[in-house]
Design a protein around this motif. Structure first.
Motif, PDB file in Angstrom:
ATOM      1  N   ASN A  70       0.822  -1.206   0.000  1.00 20.42           N
ATOM      2  CA  ASN A  70       0.000   0.000   0.000  1.00 20.42           C
ATOM      3  C   ASN A  70       0.858   1.258   0.000  1.00 20.42           C
ATOM      4  OD1 ASN A  70      -2.625   1.374   0.205  1.00 20.42           O
ATOM      5  ND2 ASN A  70      -1.795   2.058   2.161  1.00 20.42           N
ATOM      6  N   GLN A  71       1.937   1.228   0.766  1.00 20.75           N
ATOM      7  CA  GLN A  71       2.800   2.407   0.811  1.00 20.75           C
ATOM      8  C   GLN A  71       3.411   2.691  -0.560  1.00 20.75           C
ATOM      9  OE1 GLN A  71       3.479   4.743   3.291  1.00 20.75           O
ATOM     10  NE2 GLN A  71       1.667   3.819   4.188  1.00 20.75           N
ATOM     11  N   ILE A  72       3.754   1.636  -1.293  1.00 21.56           N
ATOM     12  CA  ILE A  72       4.307   1.841  -2.634  1.00 21.56           C
ATOM     13  C   ILE A  72       3.206   2.287  -3.589  1.00 21.56           C
ATOM     14  CG2 ILE A  72       5.258   0.611  -4.627  1.00 21.56           C
ATOM     15  CD1 ILE A  72       7.083  -0.830  -2.663  1.00 21.56           C
ATOM     16  N   ASN A  73       2.029   1.656  -3.498  1.00 23.10           N
ATOM     17  CA  ASN A  73       0.902   2.072  -4.346  1.00 23.10           C
ATOM     18  C   ASN A  73       0.568   3.533  -4.137  1.00 23.10           C
ATOM     19  OD1 ASN A  73       0.495  -0.329  -5.628  1.00 23.10           O
ATOM     20  ND2 ASN A  73      -1.035  -1.072  -4.172  1.00 23.10           N
ATOM     21  N   THR A 118      -6.117  -3.604  -2.484  1.00 20.67           N
ATOM     22  CA  THR A 118      -5.481  -3.498  -1.168  1.00 20.67           C
ATOM     23  C   THR A 118      -6.454  -3.888  -0.061  1.00 20.67           C
ATOM     24  OG1 THR A 118      -4.178  -1.661  -2.019  1.00 20.67           O
ATOM     25  CG2 THR A 118      -4.239  -1.932   0.372  1.00 20.67           C
ATOM     26  N   GLN A 119      -7.709  -3.488  -0.226  1.00 22.12           N
ATOM     27  CA  GLN A 119      -8.722  -3.781   0.788  1.00 22.12           C
ATOM     28  C   GLN A 119      -9.154  -5.243   0.756  1.00 22.12           C
ATOM     29  OE1 GLN A 119     -11.489  -0.850  -0.669  1.00 22.12           O
ATOM     30  NE2 GLN A 119     -11.234   0.448   1.142  1.00 22.12           N
ATOM     31  N   GLY A 120      -8.707  -5.977  -0.250  1.00 21.61           N
ATOM     32  CA  GLY A 120      -9.065  -7.383  -0.340  1.00 21.61           C
ATOM     33  C   GLY A 120     -10.498  -7.632  -0.753  1.00 21.61           C
ATOM     34  N   LYS A 121     -11.063  -6.724  -1.574  1.00 18.02           N
ATOM     35  CA  LYS A 121     -12.420  -6.936  -2.078  1.00 18.02           C
ATOM     36  C   LYS A 121     -12.453  -8.199  -2.934  1.00 18.02           C
ATOM     37  CE  LYS A 121     -14.170  -3.052  -0.551  1.00 18.02           C
ATOM     38  NZ  LYS A 121     -14.979  -3.136   0.638  1.00 18.02           N
ATOM     39  N   ASP A 122     -13.637  -8.829  -3.014  1.00 18.30           N
ATOM     40  CA  ASP A 122     -13.762 -10.028  -3.837  1.00 18.30           C
ATOM     41  C   ASP A 122     -13.982  -9.689  -5.308  1.00 18.30           C
ATOM     42  OD1 ASP A 122     -13.598 -12.018  -1.701  1.00 18.30           O
ATOM     43  OD2 ASP A 122     -15.452 -11.095  -0.998  1.00 18.30           O
ATOM     44  N   VAL A 123     -14.743  -8.615  -5.550  1.00 17.99           N
ATOM     45  CA  VAL A 123     -15.033  -8.247  -6.939  1.00 17.99           C
ATOM     46  C   VAL A 123     -15.054  -6.725  -7.078  1.00 17.99           C
ATOM     47  CG1 VAL A 123     -16.607  -8.505  -8.894  1.00 17.99           C
ATOM     48  CG2 VAL A 123     -16.602 -10.236  -7.109  1.00 17.99           C
ATOM     49  N   VAL A 124     -14.483  -6.232  -8.173  1.00 19.65           N
ATOM     50  CA  VAL A 124     -14.721  -4.856  -8.583  1.00 19.65           C
ATOM     51  C   VAL A 124     -15.573  -4.906  -9.844  1.00 19.65           C
ATOM     52  CG1 VAL A 124     -13.695  -2.713  -9.426  1.00 19.65           C
ATOM     53  CG2 VAL A 124     -12.559  -4.006  -7.625  1.00 19.65           C
TER      54      VAL A 124
END
Lengths: 342, 346
Positions: A53-56, B91-97
Motif C-alpha cells: 500500500n505504501q508503494i501504491n 489493497t482492501q481485499g475486495k472479492d469483486v470490482v
C-alpha cells in the motif's frame, strides 16, 4: 494598542526557543499535520502500513509529484507553468505514435525527452524574449500541446508496448521500489541541492522576490527562466513516459487536468504564488500529506468528490493561514502582554 | 431426430456429471459473504445511480452479509481515479470490482494486479478493450442492433418516408460513431429506401450546444421530419428545442434517452418514441454475475449458464465485438412510448 502588539511580537520573536519557532514555521505545521494523518490512517485501516500500500500510494500519483518538484522552483521564481500536464500527455502520445510507426522503443525515449525540452524552451522563448506573462504563454501551450497529443493518437488507445517498458513502470526495480520512485528520490535530492545550496538556487529566489532588482544586480534573469522552463518541459515529458509505462497504454487524454493537482500540492507546501518564498522541504511535506490523506480516505471508501473537497479546503486554509497566523500571533502576544503587566 | 437428441441427453445424464457444459443453469446460493465495489465511470450521472439501485436490489435479494460499495471518481479525474479505486479495492481485499471502464486499456495493469491478488474484475456498460485483466463483460445490448432499432424508430415516426438528421455527441465519441455507422448500414435495406439521412451534426454532449444545433437543423432543412440523437444529453436538448419553438408537429425527436428525463416530451408528442436499456437491470445482472464468480459457482468460462434472479437465464459467450474477452449479453432494447414511459420514469 495594535501598534503595541506588533511591536511586542517583533521583540519577542528572536527570544523564542527554537522548537516553538520550528513548530510555528509552515513546515513545522505541515509535519504535525502529516503525523496526525499517518496516525489516523494507521488506526482506521490495517492495510495502510503494508509495504504494497505504501508503494501504491506513491505510484498512483508518482508522475504528479515528480513534476511538482520542478513546479516548486518555477513558482518560487515568480512564474507558473500550466502546460505540464499537456506536455505529459503529448510525451506519452508521441511515444505511442512513434511506437506504432515502428520506431524502436529504446530510441523513442530520448526523442520524446527532446520534444519535452523543446516544448519547455518554447515556453521560455515567449516568456523571456517576448516578455509575455508565463500564465498566458503556458495557458496557450496547455491547449496547444494537448491538441497535438490528440492529433497524434486521435481517439484510439495505443497499447502492447514491449514487456520491458511496461515492467519498468509496473514492477519493482530495486527490491519493491519501481523506477519512478527512484527517479523521484534522486530528483528530490538534486533539486534540494540546486535550490537551497547553490548560486543558481539563490538566483531563483532573488528573481522571485523582485525580478527588476535581480536584473539590476547583474542576475541573468532570462537565462535562469529559460533553464527552469526547459527543465520543466523535460521533466514533464519524462513523467509522461513513466505514466505510459505504469498504465501500459496511452490515449489523447493522458494526464488531463493534472496541472491543477500539481500546483495545489506546491501551494499547500507554503510556496508563495507571488514568488520568492518557500522551500522544497515544504513541498515534500505537502506531497506526503496529500498522498497519505487521499490514500487514507480511499481506504475508508470516501468517494472522489469528497476527496477533492477536502484537498480544496486544505488549499484554502493554506493560503489563508499565513495571514491568520500573523494576526493570531499578534493577539496571543497582546494577551500575554496584558497578563504580564497585571 | 428429436428422439436421437433426447436419448443423447439421457445418455449424458446417465454418465453422471461428466459433461458439466450441458446447459445446466447454475443457481446462486444465498447468504454467502462477498465484498463488492461498484465502480462507475464517475459519480453524479443518473444512469450509474440506477445501476447501483439494481446492484443493491440483488445484494439484498441474495442476503449477502458482505459489503456492496458504490464509489467513483470525479468526472475530471476519471481515468486516474478509476485506476486508484481499482488499486485500493485490491489493497482492501475486495472479492469483486464491478467496473464501467472509462480508462481504456490504461486500467489493464491495475486490473491484472487485482486478479493476481484474488479480486475479480467484472466489467459492465463499457469493457476493457483488450479484455486483459477482465473476468467477463456484462453487455447491455448488442451494439450492432442499435442501428436497426434507430432505423425502425425513424421509419415509424416518418411513416415510411421523409428526411432525418442525426444529432450526436462529439465527432470522436467511439460509441456514438459505431452506432451511427450501424444505423447507416441498416438504412441501406429496402424497407428504408424512402428515408433520407440529410446530415450528422454534433452537440458535444452539452445541452446548450445540442439545443442550438437542433434548431439550426430545422432552419437548414425545412422538410426535416426526425432528429435522431443517440445520446441522452442530445435527445433531451433537441426535444426541449422543438417544444420551445412549437415545432413538435413538424419534427419528431428520437434516439437514446432516459425515461425520467424524456417523460414529459414523450407525453406531449415532441419525442414520441425513443429507446434505451435499463441500467437498473444492468446493475442487477452484473451483481449476479459477480456474486456467482466470487462464490465459485461459475468459473467465467464460455458456455456456462446461470440464473440471474428475476431476469432469468444467461450464458457466458465469447465477445464477438472484441478480439478477446467474454461477454454476458443482457439483451434487447426497451423502446419507450406514451404507453410505458411513465412507469419507467419512476
Amino acid at each position: 494598542m495594535s501598534v503595541d502588539a506588533s511591536d511586542l511580537l517583533a521583540k519577542s520573536a528572536p527570544g523564542r526557543s527554537s522548537w516553538t519557532a520550528a513548530l510555528i514555521s509552515w513546515e513545522g505545521l505541515l509535519l504535525a499535520v502529516l503525523i496526525a494523518i499517518i496516525a489516523v490512517n494507521a488506526n482506521l485501516s490495517d492495510a495502510y502500513l503494508t509495504v504494497t500500500n505504501q508503494i501504491n500510494l506513491f505510484q498512483l500519483s508518482i508522475e504528479k509529484i515528480i513534476v511538482a518538484l520542478i513546479m516548486t522552483l518555477i513558482i518560487i521564481n515568480g512564474e507558473i507553468d500550466l502546460s505540464v500536464a499537456s506536455m505529459m500527455g503529448l510525451a506519452a502520445c508521441a511515444f505511442g505514435w512513434l511506437f506504432q510507426a515502428g520506431f524502436p522503443t529504446v530510441a523513442a525515449i530520448p526523442v520524446v525527452l527532446l520534444v519535452g525540452a523543446a516544448g519547455g524552451y518554447l515556453n521560455a522563448f515567449f516568456i523571456t524574449r517576448m516578455g509575455l506573462p508565463s500564465l498566458v504563454v503556458t495557458l496557450a501551450t496547455l491547449i496547444g500541446f494537448r491538441g497535438l497529443a490528440r492529433v497524434l493518437v486521435e481517439d484510439r488507445g495505443i497499447t502492447d508496448f514491449p514487456a520491458w517498458f511496461d515492467n519498468l513502470g509496473q514492477q519493482g526495480l530495486v527490491g519493491p521500489l519501481p523506477l519512478a520512485m527512484i527517479i523521484f528520490v534522486v530528483l528530490l535530492a538534486f533539486f534540494i541541492v540546486v535550490l537551497h545550496f547553490s548560486g543558481f538556487g539563490r538566483q531563483v529566489f532573488v528573481i522571485g522576490n523582485n525580478k527588476d532588482v535581480a536584473a539590476y544586480s547583474g542576475v541573468d534573469v532570462a537565462r535562469v527562466k529559460a533553464i527552469l522552463f526547459t527543465a520543466s518541459g523535460l521533466i514533464s515529458a519524462l513523467a509522461g513516459l513513466l505514466y505510459a509505462a505504469r498504465v501500459g497504454a496511452v490515449r489523447g487524454d493522458v494526464a488531463l487536468g493534472f496541472e491543477l493537482d500539481i500546483i495545489t500540492i506546491v501551494l499547500l507546501g507554503g510556496i508563495s504564488i507571488f514568488g520568492g518564498r518557500g522551500s522544497l522541504y515544504g513541498a515534500l511535506l505537502s506531497i506526503l500529506i496529500v498522498l497519505n490523506l487521499r490514500n487514507g480516505m480511499a481506504l475508508v471508501n470516501v468517494t472522489g468528490h469528497i476527496q477533492t473537497g477536502v484537498v480544496g479546503i486544505l488549499l484554502i486554509v493554506s493560503v489563508l493561514a499565513p495571514n491568520m497566523r500573523e494576526s493570531l500571533g499578534a493577539a496571543w502576544s497582546n494577551w500575554r502582554g496584558r497578563r504580564g503587566s497585571r | 431426430m428429436s428422439k436421437i437428441i433426447t436419448s443423447a441427453i439421457a445418455a449424458l445424464m446417465a454418465a453422471g456429471l461428466a459433461a458439466p457444459a450441458a446447459a445446466e443453469s447454475v443457481m446462486a446460493e444465498k447468504g454467502q459473504s462477498v465484498d463488492l465495489t461498484l465502480l462507475p465511470k464517475f459519480l453524479g450521472i443518473l444512469v450509474f445511480d440506477q445501476a447501483n439501485e439494481g446492484a443493491q436490489e440483488a445484494h439484498a435479494e441474495l442476503e449477502n452479509p458482505g459489503e456492496l460499495l458504490f464509489v467513483g471518481p470525479t468526472p475530471e479525474n476519471s481515468v486516474a481515479g478509476q485506476i486508484e479505486i481499482m488499486t485500493t479495492s485490491t489493497t482492501q481485499g475486495k472479492d469483486v470490482v464491478m467496473l464501467s471502464n472509462n480508462a481504456g486499456d490504461q486500467i489493464v495493469p491495475s486490473a491484472t494486479a487485482a486478479q493476481a491478488a484474488g479480486t475479480k474484475v467484472v466489467t459492465w456498460d463499457s469493457p476493457i478493450p483488450s479484455g486483459d485483466g477482465e473476468s467477463v463483460f456484462v453487455a447491455q445490448v448488442d451494439f450492432g442492433s442499435i442501428g436497426v432499432v434507430m432505423a425502425d424508430m425513424a421509419h415509424s415516426l416518418l411513416g415510411g418516408s421523409g428526411q432525418m438528421a442525426v444529432l450526436s455527441a462529439t465527432p470522436d465519441a467511439a460509441n456514438q460513431n459505431a452506432w451511427i455507422a450501424a444505423m447507416e448500414d441498416a438504412l441501406k435495406g429496402s424497407k428504408y429506401a424512402d428515408i433520407e439521412l440529410v446530415d450528422i451534426v454534433y452537440g458535444d454532449d452539452q445541452s446548450e450546444v445540442s439545443y442550438n444545433r437542433a434548431l439550426a437543423l430545422v432552419d437548414q432543412y425545412p422538410d426535416l421530419g426526425v432528429i435522431m440523437a443517440p445520446t441522452t444529453v442530445g435527445i433531451q436538448a433537441a426535444a426541449k428545442a422543438m417544444q420551445d419553438e412549437g415545432l413538435c408537429d413538424q419534427v419528431a425527436v428520437s434516439g437514446l434517452g432516459l425515461p425520467s428525463e424524456m417523460v414529459s416530451y414523450t407525453l406531449n408528442g415532441c419525442a414520441p418514441e425513443f429507446a434505451l436499456w435499463d441500467f437498473r437491470d444492468l446493475g442487477y445482472l452484473t451483481y449476479y454475475t459477480s456474486y456467482l464468480l466470487a462464490t465459485g459457482a461459475i468459473k467465467g468460462e464460455i458456455g456456462e449458464t446461470f440464473d440471474a434472479g428475476r431476469m432469468g437465464e444467461y450464458t457466458i459467450e465469447k465477445d464477438p465485438t472484441r478480439d478477446s474477452g467474454l461477454r454476458v449479453l443482457m439483451g434487447p432494447f426497451t423502446v419507450y412510448n406514451k404507453d410505458n414511459v411513465e412507469a419507467a420514469a419512476n
